[in-house]
Design a protein around this motif. Sequence first.
Motif, PDB file in Angstrom:
ATOM      1  N   MET A   1     -42.077   8.462  23.235  1.00 31.83           N
ATOM      2  CA  MET A   1     -43.130   7.464  23.428  1.00 31.83           C
ATOM      3  C   MET A   1     -44.506   7.998  22.999  1.00 31.83           C
ATOM      4  O   MET A   1     -45.304   7.270  22.427  1.00 31.83           O
ATOM      5  CB  MET A   1     -43.149   7.039  24.901  1.00 31.83           C
ATOM      6  CG  MET A   1     -44.088   5.879  25.199  1.00 31.83           C
ATOM      7  SD  MET A   1     -43.948   4.419  24.157  1.00 31.83           S
ATOM      8  CE  MET A   1     -42.876   3.369  25.087  1.00 31.83           C
TER       9      MET A   1
ATOM     10  N   LYS B   1     -48.620   7.439  16.603  1.00 28.93           N
ATOM     11  CA  LYS B   1     -48.406   6.749  15.327  1.00 28.93           C
ATOM     12  C   LYS B   1     -49.153   5.417  15.291  1.00 28.93           C
ATOM     13  O   LYS B   1     -49.863   5.107  14.343  1.00 28.93           O
ATOM     14  CB  LYS B   1     -46.895   6.521  15.170  1.00 28.93           C
ATOM     15  CG  LYS B   1     -46.459   6.272  13.735  1.00 28.93           C
ATOM     16  CD  LYS B   1     -44.967   6.055  13.670  1.00 28.93           C
ATOM     17  CE  LYS B   1     -44.172   7.327  13.852  1.00 28.93           C
ATOM     18  NZ  LYS B   1     -42.716   7.121  13.789  1.00 28.93           N
ATOM     19  N   LEU B   2     -49.004   4.662  16.378  1.00 29.42           N
ATOM     20  CA  LEU B   2     -49.635   3.344  16.460  1.00 29.42           C
ATOM     21  C   LEU B   2     -51.159   3.469  16.447  1.00 29.42           C
ATOM     22  O   LEU B   2     -51.854   2.716  15.768  1.00 29.42           O
ATOM     23  CB  LEU B   2     -49.174   2.660  17.761  1.00 29.42           C
ATOM     24  CG  LEU B   2     -49.231   1.142  17.808  1.00 29.42           C
ATOM     25  CD1 LEU B   2     -48.429   0.527  16.670  1.00 29.42           C
ATOM     26  CD2 LEU B   2     -48.681   0.650  19.129  1.00 29.42           C
TER      27      LEU B   2
ATOM     28  N   GLN C   1     -48.372   2.373  28.342  1.00 26.83           N
ATOM     29  CA  GLN C   1     -48.591   2.504  26.893  1.00 26.83           C
ATOM     30  C   GLN C   1     -50.016   2.108  26.508  1.00 26.83           C
ATOM     31  O   GLN C   1     -50.674   2.811  25.731  1.00 26.83           O
ATOM     32  CB  GLN C   1     -47.592   1.640  26.123  1.00 26.83           C
ATOM     33  CG  GLN C   1     -47.701   1.897  24.625  1.00 26.83           C
ATOM     34  CD  GLN C   1     -46.972   0.886  23.786  1.00 26.83           C
ATOM     35  OE1 GLN C   1     -45.988   0.302  24.237  1.00 26.83           O
ATOM     36  NE2 GLN C   1     -47.458   0.671  22.582  1.00 26.83           N
TER      37      GLN C   1
ATOM     38  N   HIS D   1     -44.827   7.697  19.399  1.00 25.77           N
ATOM     39  CA  HIS D   1     -45.011   6.288  19.064  1.00 25.77           C
ATOM     40  C   HIS D   1     -46.473   5.884  19.275  1.00 25.77           C
ATOM     41  O   HIS D   1     -47.080   5.218  18.421  1.00 25.77           O
ATOM     42  CB  HIS D   1     -44.077   5.447  19.943  1.00 25.77           C
ATOM     43  CG  HIS D   1     -44.224   3.976  19.737  1.00 25.77           C
ATOM     44  ND1 HIS D   1     -43.791   3.342  18.587  1.00 25.77           N
ATOM     45  CD2 HIS D   1     -44.751   3.003  20.527  1.00 25.77           C
ATOM     46  CE1 HIS D   1     -44.051   2.045  18.695  1.00 25.77           C
ATOM     47  NE2 HIS D   1     -44.627   1.820  19.853  1.00 25.77           N
TER      48      HIS D   1
END
Lengths: 233, 391
Positions: free
Chosen positions: B1, B7-8, B316, B4
């Motif tokens: 995660m 990256k985002l 997140q 992720h």
Amino acid sequence: MLKLKNINKTYQTDKIETIALNDINLTVNKGEFISIMGPSGCGKSTLLNIIGLLDKPSSGEISISDQQITSYQDKVVASLRNKKIGFIFQSFHLINDLRVIDNVELPLLYRDISAKERRSLALAALERVGLSARTTHFPSQLSGGQQQRVAIARAIVGKPALLLADEPTGNLDSHMGNEIMKILESLHQDDGTTIVMVTHDEEEAKRTQRIVRVYDGQLVAATEQPLHLDATA
Amino acid sequence: MLKHIAKLTWNRRNENVLIIVEIFITILVLFGIISMLASTYQTFNKPLGFEWQNTWSIKLTPSTYQEKGTDRTIAQIAQALRQRNEIDKVTLSSLGLFTSGASTRGEDFNGKYVSYLLTHFSLDSPKDLGVTLVEGRWFGEQDLGQNYTAVMVNQQFADEILAGKQAIGFERPYDDFIIRIVGVFKDYRHRGHLRGSMPYMFYGHALESSQVSILRNINIAFKQPQSPAYEQKLREILQRIAPNWNFKIDNLKDLRQQQINEFVTPMMILSVVVGFLLLMVAMGLFGVLWQNINRRTKEIGLRRALGASEGSIQAQIIGELLALTLFASLIAFALLLQIPLLELIEVVSWTNFWLSITSAVSVMILLVILCAWLPSRMAIKLAPSDALHYE
């Protein structure tokens, strides 16, 4: 596979109560490919949302894979959606800032599996929809049809028992729509995936095993199709 | 995660520029405020280098500026005060305590321009004021009639200006005479708690010397605390010796408190202004984060459809914003690091720097979590089916 018993859904405002679904009873067998049809606003998307545990019915019972949904506690339904259901949407709902491979990996992020395994499953799913060569592209670099194939790969990457497609060809031209239908048929025929598809297109509906018609929130008819596909395959 | 999120965040760097800039500027503002507060706090808590409790100050003003015999009158006053039973110690100096006045001298010292503070005392005064001797000795009778003028310097003077040279016995020309360092004292912050230390030099004068005329500040330390009514008695004693002089009598406790109040009042106004500024920044950040999260409602709906729980979505969103905070903090850190490295601002010492940057980033993290919590909570409370169709 899927059983809906006396499902009702009403939306309540201060003065008005709107009945979206009225006493819906529906059984979808394992490996069946059915379509739900009906005019706009008749409640078919609400029905699909309730099947997909995206919305809670006002009353009634739902069973998925012989498991009755007794709790709509967030963690419980999130886990069920993640493990048992795959979604395909009309407007694809891809994350434009993520590459194709990362979009496909999304459902696996919420499972306890390694990055290596995630990548391997995502690549296999993309290969299944014929997009192995587009893994590092961004969604905006793909055609509508390709984007919907990415969405299908994302829906099947976690090997769900049930695939829910909400007008999957609604935003595509007939050629691309046909491509998508072929993939869905292949998933059903070759992999035995259970598919519930909402559509407005009579021709597409005819390619499924059964058409369920909804009118004013009620199931009005279920038409068995000439069996060009084997429902128990 | 985590990968992720990284990256985002990286892929959305262009959209996130506004948030990064806002966080970066807020960190700079917080750093400035915290380092100023920390420096003031540290300065306040450093020892003053003298004793002020139970002590009154008398500022002497002769009737005319160049009155003859001033030195003798001052010596008489000192003598009269010393004879009083209730008075423990009498000290004379050219500058009053807890006043902003200072006598500064600048000169070339070993090829380097230096400046330091200067105060004249009667011979026993530094010792009687409770100044701490670090090395050497106090002024004494042995310094009278010599071919040098005895001075004392503080530790900072010895460390920074003499820089490794033996302080005691150090001699150098000073105008038309020679000065010799006879003692090193710890510190003497006559301007009070809110002013930092500087290199300092004391001159000592015998009461019989004509130089006594410049020692117009007398501090009297009492054996027992005196009531304000004693001021009248004291004034009568003083006026018997110098009937035409003016005497300003203050308790050092009051002068000290007055000085603190003069600082605290504007600081309180400033802190209210700063508080409002921070509130505005928080509201701005809240607005930007709200808009950012609102724009992602469909994505949140999608993630929930794919199996994300409310908690993981919220984690997140906050994780992504913390990643942006980390990025903005790194830029701020690289920039602010130049201050202690290049010694650009005196108050930002290394200790202060680490304290201020850590506090500023911590406050920022807290602010971001607070500002992100409500919009993210509202976004996840929307049913996934509604979130997916949110416009």
